[in-house]
Design an enzyme around this catalytic site. Structure first.
Site, PDB file in Angstrom:
ATOM      1  N   ASP A 148      -5.168  -1.806  11.287  1.00 41.99           N
ATOM      2  CA  ASP A 148      -5.117  -2.533  10.022  1.00 41.99           C
ATOM      3  C   ASP A 148      -6.372  -3.394   9.888  1.00 41.99           C
ATOM      4  O   ASP A 148      -6.816  -4.038  10.835  1.00 41.99           O
ATOM      5  CB  ASP A 148      -3.857  -3.405   9.974  1.00 41.99           C
ATOM      6  CG  ASP A 148      -3.546  -3.875   8.556  1.00 41.99           C
ATOM      7  OD1 ASP A 148      -2.503  -3.460   8.020  1.00 41.99           O
ATOM      8  OD2 ASP A 148      -4.334  -4.668   7.991  1.00 41.99           O
ATOM      9  N   ILE A 149      -6.928  -3.410   8.691  1.00 44.40           N
ATOM     10  CA  ILE A 149      -8.181  -4.134   8.439  1.00 44.40           C
ATOM     11  C   ILE A 149      -7.976  -5.652   8.452  1.00 44.40           C
ATOM     12  O   ILE A 149      -8.933  -6.410   8.626  1.00 44.40           O
ATOM     13  CB  ILE A 149      -8.772  -3.651   7.085  1.00 44.40           C
ATOM     14  CG1 ILE A 149     -10.263  -3.857   7.036  1.00 44.40           C
ATOM     15  CG2 ILE A 149      -8.073  -4.301   5.902  1.00 44.40           C
ATOM     16  CD1 ILE A 149     -10.936  -3.145   5.870  1.00 44.40           C
TER      17      ILE A 149
ATOM     18  N   ASN B 246       7.223  -2.001   4.811  1.00 43.63           N
ATOM     19  CA  ASN B 246       7.384  -2.735   3.561  1.00 43.63           C
ATOM     20  C   ASN B 246       7.587  -1.716   2.451  1.00 43.63           C
ATOM     21  O   ASN B 246       6.833  -0.748   2.343  1.00 43.63           O
ATOM     22  CB  ASN B 246       6.143  -3.586   3.282  1.00 43.63           C
ATOM     23  CG  ASN B 246       5.965  -4.688   4.316  1.00 43.63           C
ATOM     24  OD1 ASN B 246       6.937  -5.226   4.833  1.00 43.63           O
ATOM     25  ND2 ASN B 246       4.731  -5.018   4.625  1.00 43.63           N
TER      26      ASN B 246
ATOM     27  N   GLY C  13       7.271  -6.328  -0.326  1.00 46.07           N
ATOM     28  CA  GLY C  13       5.903  -6.792  -0.077  1.00 46.07           C
ATOM     29  C   GLY C  13       4.906  -5.662   0.104  1.00 46.07           C
ATOM     30  O   GLY C  13       3.824  -5.870   0.660  1.00 46.07           O
ATOM     31  N   GLN C  14       5.258  -4.465  -0.376  1.00 43.66           N
ATOM     32  CA  GLN C  14       4.339  -3.324  -0.225  1.00 43.66           C
ATOM     33  C   GLN C  14       3.161  -3.470  -1.179  1.00 43.66           C
ATOM     34  O   GLN C  14       3.352  -3.738  -2.375  1.00 43.66           O
ATOM     35  CB  GLN C  14       5.076  -2.011  -0.509  1.00 43.66           C
ATOM     36  CG  GLN C  14       4.222  -0.781  -0.275  1.00 43.66           C
ATOM     37  CD  GLN C  14       5.014   0.514  -0.426  1.00 43.66           C
ATOM     38  OE1 GLN C  14       6.210   0.498  -0.720  1.00 43.66           O
ATOM     39  NE2 GLN C  14       4.344   1.635  -0.235  1.00 43.66           N
TER      40      GLN C  14
ATOM     41  N   HIS D 263       3.652   3.743   4.819  1.00 42.41           N
ATOM     42  CA  HIS D 263       2.994   3.389   6.081  1.00 42.41           C
ATOM     43  C   HIS D 263       3.926   2.571   6.948  1.00 42.41           C
ATOM     44  O   HIS D 263       4.714   1.770   6.460  1.00 42.41           O
ATOM     45  CB  HIS D 263       1.671   2.651   5.841  1.00 42.41           C
ATOM     46  CG  HIS D 263       1.774   1.493   4.893  1.00 42.41           C
ATOM     47  ND1 HIS D 263       1.841   1.666   3.532  1.00 42.41           N
ATOM     48  CD2 HIS D 263       1.826   0.158   5.111  1.00 42.41           C
ATOM     49  CE1 HIS D 263       1.921   0.485   2.944  1.00 42.41           C
ATOM     50  NE2 HIS D 263       1.929  -0.456   3.878  1.00 42.41           N
ATOM     51  N   LEU D 264       3.815   2.795   8.251  1.00 39.23           N
ATOM     52  CA  LEU D 264       4.597   2.047   9.237  1.00 39.23           C
ATOM     53  C   LEU D 264       3.634   1.121   9.963  1.00 39.23           C
ATOM     54  O   LEU D 264       2.628   1.569  10.515  1.00 39.23           O
ATOM     55  CB  LEU D 264       5.252   2.995  10.252  1.00 39.23           C
ATOM     56  CG  LEU D 264       6.387   3.897   9.738  1.00 39.23           C
ATOM     57  CD1 LEU D 264       5.851   5.037   8.875  1.00 39.23           C
ATOM     58  CD2 LEU D 264       7.195   4.462  10.899  1.00 39.23           C
ATOM     59  N   HIS D 265       3.927  -0.170   9.916  1.00 39.17           N
ATOM     60  CA  HIS D 265       3.114  -1.131  10.655  1.00 39.17           C
ATOM     61  C   HIS D 265       3.612  -1.181  12.093  1.00 39.17           C
ATOM     62  O   HIS D 265       4.825  -1.308  12.325  1.00 39.17           O
ATOM     63  CB  HIS D 265       3.275  -2.543  10.094  1.00 39.17           C
ATOM     64  CG  HIS D 265       2.801  -2.747   8.685  1.00 39.17           C
ATOM     65  ND1 HIS D 265       1.613  -3.371   8.395  1.00 39.17           N
ATOM     66  CD2 HIS D 265       3.362  -2.433   7.488  1.00 39.17           C
ATOM     67  CE1 HIS D 265       1.462  -3.455   7.076  1.00 39.17           C
ATOM     68  NE2 HIS D 265       2.512  -2.890   6.500  1.00 39.17           N
TER      69      HIS D 265
HETATM   70  P1  AMP Z   1       1.643  -3.327   2.914  1.00 36.21           P
HETATM   71  O1  AMP Z   1       1.452  -4.740   2.473  1.00 36.21           O
HETATM   72  O2  AMP Z   1       2.865  -3.099   3.735  1.00 36.21           O
HETATM   73  O3  AMP Z   1       1.538  -2.355   1.755  1.00 36.21           O
HETATM   74  O4  AMP Z   1       0.455  -3.032   3.917  1.00 36.21           O
HETATM   75  C1  AMP Z   1      -0.797  -2.567   3.519  1.00 36.21           C
HETATM   76  C2  AMP Z   1      -1.702  -2.823   4.687  1.00 36.21           C
HETATM   77  O5  AMP Z   1      -2.866  -2.055   4.521  1.00 36.21           O
HETATM   78  C3  AMP Z   1      -2.143  -4.295   4.814  1.00 36.21           C
HETATM   79  O6  AMP Z   1      -1.716  -4.792   6.076  1.00 36.21           O
HETATM   80  C4  AMP Z   1      -3.653  -4.197   4.703  1.00 36.21           C
HETATM   81  O7  AMP Z   1      -4.324  -5.118   5.522  1.00 36.21           O
HETATM   82  C5  AMP Z   1      -3.923  -2.767   5.094  1.00 36.21           C
HETATM   83  N1  AMP Z   1      -5.152  -2.192   4.589  1.00 36.21           N
HETATM   84  C6  AMP Z   1      -5.597  -2.194   3.310  1.00 36.21           C
HETATM   85  N2  AMP Z   1      -6.766  -1.540   3.210  1.00 36.21           N
HETATM   86  C7  AMP Z   1      -7.069  -1.100   4.454  1.00 36.21           C
HETATM   87  C8  AMP Z   1      -8.151  -0.351   5.006  1.00 36.21           C
HETATM   88  N3  AMP Z   1      -9.170   0.084   4.263  1.00 36.21           N
HETATM   89  N4  AMP Z   1      -8.129  -0.072   6.334  1.00 36.21           N
HETATM   90  C9  AMP Z   1      -7.110  -0.510   7.099  1.00 36.21           C
HETATM   91  N5  AMP Z   1      -6.064  -1.210   6.639  1.00 36.21           N
HETATM   92  C10 AMP Z   1      -6.037  -1.508   5.342  1.00 36.21           C
END
Ligand code: AMP
Length: 116
Positions: A33-34, A89, A95-96, A102-104
């Protein structure tokens, strides 16, 4: 079906923007994650652009199982032997922010409960 449009994750899958990819196979990809919320914060996503978990259908049965097993594989690869948290999320209240399932994987510290 929720619209996925062409999200930033589709662009990562296509290799159009860089990502720190930890694992990839025909069905899934895992990358850091960025904006990490824990010492280890990795996203596992399907290559198929399902917008969110609530759009999952019975035809995605094997794919959804594969994503969980990919979480396990990546967590092992990262040495998260003391445990980790998996978060999906979903939708606005969940909070998506990116409309591609995606799975964190969050690890490297003890997590609190309940989440915010
Ligand atoms: P969510 O809030 O569950 O939709 O999570 C989206 C996630 O994507 C967040 O934790 C962001 O930090 C992550 N994210 C967004 N853009 C990027 C990217 N280019 N590379 C890696 N992670 C990203």
């Amino acid at each position: 079906m929720t619209q996925t449009n062409d999200t930033i994750f589709s662009r990562i899958i296509r290799g159009e923007i860089p990502a720190d990819i930890l694992y990839e196979d025909q069905l899934a990809i895992a990358f850091r994650d960025i904006n990490p919320q824990a010492p280890v914060h990795v996203l596992v996503i399907p290559k198929l652009a399902i917008a969110q978990l609530s759009d999952g259908e019975s035809e995605h049965h094997a794919l959804l199982g594969h994503l969980l097993l990919t979480v396990k594989r990546v967590a092992q690869q990262l040495g998260l032997t003391n445990g980790y948290r998996v978060v999906i999320n979903t939708g606005e209240d969940g909070g998506q922010t990116v409309n591609h399932l995606h799975l964190h994987i969050l690890g490297g510290r003890a997590m609190g409960w309940p989440p915010g």
